[in-house]
Write a protein that holds these residues in place. Sequence first.
Motif, PDB file in Angstrom:
ATOM      1  N   LYS A   6       0.849  -1.204   0.000  1.00  0.00           N
ATOM      2  CA  LYS A   6       0.000   0.000   0.000  1.00  0.00           C
ATOM      3  C   LYS A   6       0.878   1.245   0.000  1.00  0.00           C
ATOM      4  N   GLU A   9       2.557   1.589  -3.378  1.00  0.00           N
ATOM      5  CA  GLU A   9       1.574   2.066  -4.362  1.00  0.00           C
ATOM      6  C   GLU A   9       1.287   3.555  -4.186  1.00  0.00           C
ATOM      7  N   LYS A  37       1.839  -7.904  -4.196  1.00  0.00           N
ATOM      8  CA  LYS A  37       0.866  -6.889  -3.790  1.00  0.00           C
ATOM      9  C   LYS A  37      -0.529  -7.457  -3.604  1.00  0.00           C
ATOM     10  N   GLN A  72      -0.446   7.031   2.906  1.00  0.00           N
ATOM     11  CA  GLN A  72      -1.494   6.424   2.098  1.00  0.00           C
ATOM     12  C   GLN A  72      -2.857   6.508   2.769  1.00  0.00           C
TER      13      GLN A  72
END
Length: 119
Positions: A6, A9, A37, A72
């Motif tokens: 996460k 990303e 992932k 995130q």
Amino acid sequence: MSPFWKNVEFIMDSKGISFKELAFATGIPYSTITNGKNRKESLPSVDKGLKISKFLQVPLEQILGEEAAALQKNSDHRLTSDAKKIQLHDKYANLIEALEKMSGENRMAIIRLAESLKF
């Protein structure tokens, strides 16, 4: 998706990088990245984690740690000061390199000029 992926990303999104670009740049097979992932508690090996960290120009500790997790989770995707510094460095890297190549006198003149500007 694990917190590690996460965070990766989120950092990639903030830099406009795709998972395919990550795979190509690091030499890690795309299938390895997508498998990682997609697993709930997946972490890459240390060598793969370091390759990802180096490519993203973010310390591995930050990707693994609370700071990146906070990035995130932030709903409006505001970046921390460290992430902002990374973005600014990326944006102005050519200018920084040009300044480094200048003579000390010219570099100081440019710095004094920049400091005299009022924003």
